[in-house]
Design a protein around this motif. Structure first.
Motif, PDB file in Angstrom:
ATOM      1  N   GLN A   1       0.907  -1.298   0.049  1.00 14.59           N
ATOM      2  CA  GLN A   1       0.003  -0.109   0.091  1.00 14.59           C
ATOM      3  C   GLN A   1       1.017   1.244   0.011  1.00 14.59           C
ATOM      4  N   LEU A   2       0.108   2.324  -0.493  1.00 16.97           N
ATOM      5  CA  LEU A   2       0.947   3.586  -0.827  1.00 16.97           C
ATOM      6  C   LEU A   2       0.736   4.613   0.190  1.00 16.97           C
ATOM      7  N   GLU A   3       1.770   5.533   0.295  1.00 16.54           N
ATOM      8  CA  GLU A   3       1.491   6.658   1.011  1.00 16.54           C
ATOM      9  C   GLU A   3       0.483   7.529   0.853  1.00 16.54           C
ATOM     10  N   THR A   4       0.132   7.692  -0.325  1.00 14.48           N
ATOM     11  CA  THR A   4      -1.026   8.498  -0.987  1.00 14.48           C
ATOM     12  C   THR A   4      -2.439   7.537  -1.131  1.00 14.48           C
ATOM     13  N   GLY A   5      -3.222   8.250  -1.575  1.00 12.81           N
ATOM     14  CA  GLY A   5      -4.838   7.867  -1.855  1.00 12.81           C
ATOM     15  C   GLY A   5      -5.154   6.818  -2.877  1.00 12.81           C
ATOM     16  N   LEU A   6      -3.893   6.080  -3.422  1.00  8.51           N
ATOM     17  CA  LEU A   6      -4.275   5.439  -4.529  1.00  8.51           C
ATOM     18  C   LEU A   6      -4.610   3.863  -4.160  1.00  8.51           C
ATOM     19  N   ASN A   7      -4.937   3.928  -2.840  1.00  2.33           N
ATOM     20  CA  ASN A   7      -5.166   2.480  -2.369  1.00  2.33           C
ATOM     21  C   ASN A   7      -6.449   1.954  -2.413  1.00  2.33           C
ATOM     22  N   ALA A   8      -6.620   0.815  -2.655  1.00  2.68           N
ATOM     23  CA  ALA A   8      -8.101   0.221  -2.979  1.00  2.68           C
ATOM     24  C   ALA A   8      -8.299  -0.625  -1.694  1.00  2.68           C
ATOM     25  N   PRO A   9      -9.427  -0.478  -0.952  1.00  2.00           N
ATOM     26  CA  PRO A   9      -9.710  -1.506  -0.023  1.00  2.00           C
ATOM     27  C   PRO A   9     -10.145  -2.765  -0.738  1.00  2.00           C
ATOM     28  N   ARG A  10     -10.028  -3.979  -0.028  1.00  3.81           N
ATOM     29  CA  ARG A  10     -10.465  -5.133  -0.641  1.00  3.81           C
ATOM     30  C   ARG A  10     -11.891  -5.292  -1.413  1.00  3.81           C
ATOM     31  N   SER A  11     -12.823  -4.423  -0.777  1.00  4.73           N
ATOM     32  CA  SER A  11     -14.195  -4.535  -1.349  1.00  4.73           C
ATOM     33  C   SER A  11     -14.115  -3.876  -2.474  1.00  4.73           C
ATOM     34  N   VAL A  12     -13.303  -2.801  -2.983  1.00 10.70           N
ATOM     35  CA  VAL A  12     -13.252  -2.341  -4.098  1.00 10.70           C
ATOM     36  C   VAL A  12     -12.763  -3.328  -5.156  1.00 10.70           C
ATOM     37  N   THR A  13     -11.716  -3.971  -4.813  1.00  8.90           N
ATOM     38  CA  THR A  13     -11.063  -5.211  -5.633  1.00  8.90           C
ATOM     39  C   THR A  13     -11.935  -6.038  -5.991  1.00  8.90           C
ATOM     40  N   ARG A  14     -12.854  -6.482  -5.008  1.00  9.69           N
ATOM     41  CA  ARG A  14     -14.093  -7.454  -5.315  1.00  9.69           C
ATOM     42  C   ARG A  14     -14.981  -6.773  -6.064  1.00  9.69           C
ATOM     43  N   ALA A  15     -15.354  -5.734  -6.057  1.00  5.80           N
ATOM     44  CA  ALA A  15     -16.111  -4.979  -6.990  1.00  5.80           C
ATOM     45  C   ALA A  15     -15.724  -4.920  -8.355  1.00  5.80           C
ATOM     46  N   ALA A  16     -14.331  -4.912  -8.485  1.00  7.10           N
ATOM     47  CA  ALA A  16     -13.876  -4.802  -9.837  1.00  7.10           C
ATOM     48  C   ALA A  16     -13.812  -6.456 -10.666  1.00  7.10           C
ATOM     49  N   VAL A  17     -13.800  -7.320  -9.803  1.00  4.05           N
ATOM     50  CA  VAL A  17     -13.772  -8.792 -10.195  1.00  4.05           C
ATOM     51  C   VAL A  17     -15.101  -9.039 -10.497  1.00  4.05           C
TER      52      VAL A  17
END
Length: 516
Positions: free
Chosen positions: A272-288
């Protein structure tokens, strides 16, 4: 399927989904902000008593695929009672990012929990360091007010203490209050329509139909997966940077297909990054979920059953499974798009005849605000070329499904003029089926503003497939009062004076196939 015919399944899916659709109509007509009223940046859904997604409206993919995680957290946290309404935007408990405020209401029939209704809407501001709550933050608290699952209405009693505290910490109180009340009105309409269905068919019958719907979607998804050749497929793609450092950020996928199941392993992706480009797992799940629903051709009712054959592996503390206190504003809107690109890139190796080239790859997020106002929007781009058809131009693709904010609505509500808005010629990648063109949108500000940009594909182009050329990179420009131009980075926060302008040129889509 069981004792129900395909026709009966279709009829009851239409009945359930119509509840969510009507909730959306009420929200749109009642909302105050252009982002909800005009762009329709919201989603509505219906869940069974176990918290399984039963039906949804055709709203925002990144919202809807993540909502089951939010509802599951609420059911774990509360012993819900009639008259309760829960509010949350917690990205570490099923949320997406802080501007997406979710309201969940249980529906009881004779003291029995029967269904849950949910509405998620992107608010133009939820506090934090920057107007619009979409700036390049380094801690979740800089992005806005984090609301863990909290009772907004408790057994029918409105919690004025929470309401006043929240509204005191955000910009544009009247607009925020109006949008939240619109969400409450949407829940009330959904409850009314569901009770009408219960009165007509009986609760037991509706619950059986809901179970059958989910079983049908699971069966249809498994049939879809059987058409993919068994094997292991690998693909990686990159975010341009994290907004602070120039190094690309890798997202890596090992996809394994075996019979009617797929395992998607993202564990080799960047920390994970220092800035806000991080995705919660729920977002990854949504993309799948989005990709495989699309692969099914839109014929599968989108509910919990469709998720069951898909296993998602992530490593906590990565850019695809963020942990507190990682900021996440851009993970929802930008990293989600790259996750889709990675999944499609892997599938293109297995079923090239069904997979398009990369689309724009960015929601091109623009947020700005000043004294007494805040605004947020996304801007469309080019769709990737696909087997048999060129990509569409100037559209929102993949994880966003919002509309355009009309220039008239924007200029009436805010001190801004839109000087230019149109297609960006020759920005799509060439190929047998070329990619679509991006857009150009220029804002001239009539008052001093703070502008936040979260944009991607400014360094790395959207990929083409099978000899097709990549789409053209996006470009962000600052035009001062004398007409001089300065290139702005893809991500950052900028102070603009009255009379200065911001021009966003969005990426085109990649081309598909070698041009003959």
């Amino acid at each position: 399927m069981g004792g129900f015919s395909a026709t009966e399944i279709a009829v009851f899916y239409a009945l359930f989904s119509s509840v969510a659709e009507e909730m959306g109509v009420v929200l749109r007509r009642s909302a105050f902000s252009p982002n909800i009223k005009e762009r329709q940046d919201f989603s509505c859904a219906l869940f069974d008593s176990a918290g399984h997604l039963l039906a949804q409206a055709a709203h925002i993919p990144v919202h809807l695929g993540a909502l089951p995680d939010t509802v599951a957290e609420v059911l774990r946290e509360f012993d819900l009672r009639p008259g309760d309404v829960v509010i949350t935007n917690d990205p570490y408990r099923g949320g997406t990012h802080l501007p997406d405020l979710t309201l969940i209401k249980p529906l009881f029939v004779k003291d029995q929990l029967a269904f849950l209704l949910a509405v998620r809407a992107h608010h133009a501001d939820v506090g934090g360091r920057y107007p619009g709550s979409m700036g390049l933050a380094r801690h979740i608290q800089e992005e806005g007010v984090l609301v863990p699952p909290t009772l907004l209405v408790e057994a029918g009693r409105f919690r004025r203490d929470f309401w006043e505290d929240f509204l005191s910490r955000v910009r544009g109180r009247e607009e925020r209050e109006g949008d939240l009340r619109a969400q409450l009105a949407a829940l009330e309409r959904g409850e009314k329509r569901l009770l009408e269905l219960v009165a007509r068919y009986g609760l037991e019958e509706l619950q059986k139909r809901g179970e059958e719907l989910q079983a049908y979607s699971e069966s249809y998804m498994r049939e879809t997966l059987r058409e993919i050749p068994d094997g292991r497929y690998y693909f990686e793609d990159y975010l341009d940077d994290d907004g602070l450092n120039p190094e690309p950020v890798p997202i890596r996928l090992h996809l394994t297909k075996e019979e009617d199941r797929v395992v998607l392993d993202f564990r080799d992706s960047s920390p994970q990054l220092e800035t806000g480009l991080n995705a919660p797992r729920s977002v990854t799940r949504a993309a799948v979920f989005y990709v495989f629903l699309a692969l099914a051709g839109g014929l599968i009712p989108p509910n919990q059953g469709g998720l069951r054959p898909l296993r998602i592996l992530t490593r906590p503390g990565t850019v695809v499974d963020a942990r507190y206190p990682a900021p996440v504003a851009g993970g929802n809107v930008e990293t989600s798009q790259r996750i889709v690109d990675v999944i499609l890139g892997a599938l293109a190796q297995a079923i090239p005849e069904k997979i398009p080239a990369a689309s724009c790859g960015s929601m091109n997020n623009v947020a700005f605000g000043g004294e007494g106002f805040a605004y947020y929007e996304t801007i469309g781009g080019g769709m990737g070329g696909r087997p048999g058809s060129p990509g569409l131009s100037g559209v929102h693709t993949h994880m966003t499904n919002t509309l355009n904010t009309p220039i008239e609505a924007l200029e009436i509500a805010l001190p801004v003029m839109v000087e230019r808005y149109g297609l960006r010629p020759r920005s799509g990648g060439s190929g047998k089926w070329p990619g679509g063109d991006g857009l150009v949108r220029r804002f001239r500000f009539l008052a001093p503003v703070t502008v936040s940009l979260l944009t991607e594909r400014r360094r790395l182009q959207p990929y083409g497939l099978f000899g097709g050329q990549p789409g053209k990179r996006g470009l962000n420009l600052l035009l001062d009062t004398k007409g001089r131009r300065r290139v702005l980075p893809g991500k950052g926060v900028f102070e603009l004076k009255a009379g200065e302008a911001l021009e966003i040129r969005t990426p085109g889509g990649g081309g598909y196939g070698r041009r003959e």
